[in-house]
Scaffold this motif. Sequence first.
Motif, mmCIF file in Angstrom:
data_model
loop_
_atom_site.group_PDB
_atom_site.id
_atom_site.type_symbol
_atom_site.label_atom_id
_atom_site.label_comp_id
_atom_site.label_asym_id
_atom_site.label_seq_id
_atom_site.Cartn_x
_atom_site.Cartn_y
_atom_site.Cartn_z
ATOM 1 N N VAL A 5 -29.581 -34.936 -14.514
ATOM 2 C CA VAL A 5 -30.667 -35.391 -15.377
ATOM 3 C C VAL A 5 -30.124 -35.526 -16.799
ATOM 4 C CG1 VAL A 5 -32.465 -34.313 -13.964
ATOM 5 C CG2 VAL A 5 -31.410 -33.009 -15.835
ATOM 6 N N THR A 6 -30.897 -36.211 -17.646
ATOM 7 C CA THR A 6 -30.473 -36.367 -19.040
ATOM 8 C C THR A 6 -30.608 -35.040 -19.767
ATOM 9 O OG1 THR A 6 -31.227 -38.663 -19.041
ATOM 10 C CG2 THR A 6 -30.876 -37.609 -21.190
ATOM 11 N N PRO A 7 -29.530 -34.520 -20.325
ATOM 12 C CA PRO A 7 -29.635 -33.236 -21.047
ATOM 13 C C PRO A 7 -30.544 -33.380 -22.259
ATOM 14 C CG PRO A 7 -27.480 -34.237 -21.413
ATOM 15 C CD PRO A 7 -28.153 -35.058 -20.355
ATOM 16 N N ASP A 8 -31.330 -32.365 -22.516
ATOM 17 C CA ASP A 8 -32.255 -32.391 -23.639
ATOM 18 C C ASP A 8 -31.468 -32.520 -24.940
ATOM 19 O OD1 ASP A 8 -33.761 -30.726 -25.879
ATOM 20 O OD2 ASP A 8 -35.270 -31.440 -24.463
ATOM 21 N N PRO A 9 -31.728 -33.556 -25.743
ATOM 22 C CA PRO A 9 -30.903 -33.792 -26.945
ATOM 23 C C PRO A 9 -30.977 -32.672 -27.972
ATOM 24 C CG PRO A 9 -32.795 -35.292 -26.863
ATOM 25 C CD PRO A 9 -32.723 -34.622 -25.538
ATOM 26 N N GLU A 10 -32.142 -32.036 -28.098
ATOM 27 C CA GLU A 10 -32.250 -30.930 -29.049
ATOM 28 C C GLU A 10 -31.407 -29.743 -28.593
ATOM 29 O OE1 GLU A 10 -33.754 -30.672 -32.109
ATOM 30 O OE2 GLU A 10 -33.811 -32.844 -31.835
ATOM 31 N N MET A 11 -31.321 -29.538 -27.285
ATOM 32 C CA MET A 11 -30.499 -28.443 -26.768
ATOM 33 C C MET A 11 -29.010 -28.761 -26.894
ATOM 34 S SD MET A 11 -32.208 -25.881 -26.027
ATOM 35 C CE MET A 11 -33.952 -25.800 -26.378
ATOM 36 N N VAL A 12 -28.665 -30.019 -26.734
ATOM 37 C CA VAL A 12 -27.270 -30.420 -26.955
ATOM 38 C C VAL A 12 -26.871 -30.102 -28.397
ATOM 39 C CG1 VAL A 12 -25.691 -32.377 -27.079
ATOM 40 C CG2 VAL A 12 -27.309 -32.200 -25.171
ATOM 41 N N LYS A 13 -27.758 -30.403 -29.324
ATOM 42 C CA LYS A 13 -27.509 -30.095 -30.734
ATOM 43 C C LYS A 13 -27.380 -28.593 -30.938
ATOM 44 C CE LYS A 13 -29.740 -30.416 -35.287
ATOM 45 N NZ LYS A 13 -30.967 -30.842 -36.013
ATOM 46 N N LEU A 14 -28.249 -27.814 -30.289
ATOM 47 C CA LEU A 14 -28.211 -26.349 -30.412
ATOM 48 C C LEU A 14 -26.876 -25.801 -29.909
ATOM 49 C CD1 LEU A 14 -31.057 -23.881 -29.524
ATOM 50 C CD2 LEU A 14 -28.801 -23.545 -28.529
ATOM 51 N N VAL A 15 -26.461 -26.255 -28.736
ATOM 52 C CA VAL A 15 -25.207 -25.763 -28.156
ATOM 53 C C VAL A 15 -24.018 -26.123 -29.039
ATOM 54 C CG1 VAL A 15 -23.636 -25.944 -26.188
ATOM 55 C CG2 VAL A 15 -26.109 -25.785 -25.798
ATOM 56 N N ASP A 16 -23.990 -27.361 -29.508
ATOM 57 C CA ASP A 16 -22.873 -27.798 -30.360
ATOM 58 C C ASP A 16 -22.830 -26.988 -31.662
ATOM 59 O OD1 ASP A 16 -22.135 -29.648 -28.497
ATOM 60 O OD2 ASP A 16 -23.056 -31.358 -29.505
ATOM 61 N N HIS A 17 -24.006 -26.691 -32.200
ATOM 62 C CA HIS A 17 -24.065 -25.905 -33.440
ATOM 63 C C HIS A 17 -23.415 -24.546 -33.247
ATOM 64 C CE1 HIS A 17 -25.726 -23.966 -37.043
ATOM 65 N NE2 HIS A 17 -26.080 -22.969 -36.255
ATOM 66 N N TRP A 18 -23.762 -23.858 -32.160
ATOM 67 C CA TRP A 18 -23.249 -22.498 -31.976
ATOM 68 C C TRP A 18 -21.791 -22.495 -31.533
ATOM 69 C CZ3 TRP A 18 -25.436 -18.998 -34.582
ATOM 70 C CH2 TRP A 18 -26.811 -19.037 -34.839
ATOM 71 N N LYS A 19 -21.359 -23.532 -30.849
ATOM 72 C CA LYS A 19 -19.926 -23.650 -30.537
ATOM 73 C C LYS A 19 -19.123 -23.766 -31.826
ATOM 74 C CE LYS A 19 -18.688 -26.666 -27.449
ATOM 75 N NZ LYS A 19 -18.701 -27.934 -26.674
ATOM 76 N N SER A 20 -19.590 -24.611 -32.733
ATOM 77 C CA SER A 20 -18.909 -24.781 -34.012
ATOM 78 C C SER A 20 -18.942 -23.496 -34.818
ATOM 79 C CB SER A 20 -19.571 -25.920 -34.801
ATOM 80 O OG SER A 20 -19.027 -26.029 -36.082
ATOM 81 N N ARG A 21 -20.092 -22.841 -34.809
ATOM 82 C CA ARG A 21 -20.218 -21.587 -35.560
ATOM 83 C C ARG A 21 -19.330 -20.500 -34.948
ATOM 84 N NH1 ARG A 21 -23.861 -19.502 -39.581
ATOM 85 N NH2 ARG A 21 -22.413 -17.922 -40.353
ATOM 86 N N GLY A 22 -19.206 -20.519 -33.628
ATOM 87 C CA GLY A 22 -18.339 -19.554 -32.958
ATOM 88 C C GLY A 22 -16.892 -19.688 -33.380
#
Length: 594
Positions: free
Chosen positions: A355-372
């Motif tokens: 299914v199409t990944p939720d765009p807001e969740m994609v943004k959330l995951v990318d944010h915390w990966k970068s912060r990590g």
Amino acid sequence: MRTPLRRRIATAACLALTALVAAQPGMAQAQPREDPVDVQLLSITDFHGYLQPLNDAANGTVKDAQGNSIVVGGAAYVATHLNNLRAGHRNSITFSTGDNFSGWPTEVAYHADEPTIEFLNRIGVDFTTVGNHELDISLEFLRDHMGKGHCFGQIDLDSCFTDSSGRRFHGADFAISTANITRKGSDRPLLQPYVIKHVTAGHRQIPVGFINLTTPTTVTGSTSYQPQLDNLALVQTANRYAAELRRRGVKAIVANIHEGGTAGDVYDRCTTNPTGPVFDFAKAASPDIDAIVTGHWHALFNCSLPDPDGNPRPVVEAANHGRLINEINLKLDPRTGEVIRSATTSVNHPVTRDVTPDPEMVKLVDHWKSRGAQTYARPVATISADITRVRDADGESALGNLAADAQYADSRRTPGGGADLAMVAVAPAKGSASLRGDLRHAKGADPADRDGTVLFGEAWAAFGYANPVLTVSVTGTQLDQALEQQWQAQPNGSTRFAPLAVSDNVRYSYDATRPIGERVDPADVLINGRPLQTDRTYRLAALAYTLIGADGYTAFTGYTDAVRGSRDYEAFRTYLAGHETVTPPALDRATALH
């Protein structure tokens, strides 16, 4: 003239009687029956902060009835599937069965598990029960920080990080509930014991009650060890609050329990012989409970089992790490609010990635990966040379000795701790080793690294597995036995060496030519320069995992007066940061006599 008059009078009387009958319920004309009220329950369990999808078979797939593997998981896909499942449902309630956070993904763990709270807020969780891992730090951390957003330490460095929307962490938008976690010796729950949600039935509201429960293994679990807390029995607690809810007029009741079992490996089936503590619970829990949603075992099953009165009810578990979403559809009698069990259904839905990944969740995951990545690269200490796990002939390593010193220092800082010595399982006879990585003097691959610099992520990866440092009372005899248990006979006749690192105020000698169990003389064990006294009580600092016997050392059984200190990660990092430059400890704490 009489006949027409009589007819008119008779006709009028008949009409009046007809109107009266029509106005009386249950007489000649029945009232239209109302349709059952649909209530959708959507739940996940044991998410453990895994925002990013996992790709190994155990954590990134589920099996269907034909044995085929389906690729599943990931926060962005969980969000999409929840949105799709809710479509068309007027009454939908979303909740979790615990172990939401205190997991192992570093981008989450580095940031006080706040990313998971952001995720749960975004997907619209209404409430959660408390899993054992929710108490991996403290009740206050769970209640005040995770629940209410209270900050600690330095903002955006230690807590209250900026989330993916650019706002500061504010805590959970949902209720955190459990009925059976109490203060030691009390029967009063420390959090709200249940949650009542109201669903719409025409112009009325019908209550649905959720009794939330936590596995009784929590209080003395290796990561969640909380010596100041206690737990109440599951069945008795559930029955108590089911009765209370009924008295309050709540007829539809669900038990949301972080305790599990096993019932096969097909995601939406139930074996003929399900086993485990939650199934014992299901057999005994009040018939007033209409459904049982479970977690903790990372199992996957969808069962319908009889309550004590013989009436079937759903008993379900939706795996872990966002692999499944369970959906229970309750049918409520709109007049009484009771669950119509015969019409209630349950299904486990795989969180597929088609299914199409939720765009807001994609943004959330990318944010915390970068912060990590940023947090990993933060310098925390300086070392003068390599500090490694390499062991000498006596079982000593620089990293093991350093970890023991860190635990000793943590206990001495902890109120009620005051350790006389510390021990660390360097190469345990069983279980996981707490020494996980070497600290190298030469700069690593990260652009922020320099020769001699220890980065936050490097310290995190060197020692610990989210275990608390406990300080406990043990006898000198137990300490002697623990040192003897470094040599353990194997079934094939060989001897396994499972060394224990000791803090810098301890020196001991051993004779490896003597029989196992007789290799250490208490007179040759010096603590602060004084021989070990077998009849004396000592305060020992060690990880909970070691003290409860998970490392294979049984000598500590029966320890008393446990006081919880910092988690291993924090104790180690604090010790490193407390020195201008950390020098590798000398390997001179254990000495062979022959």
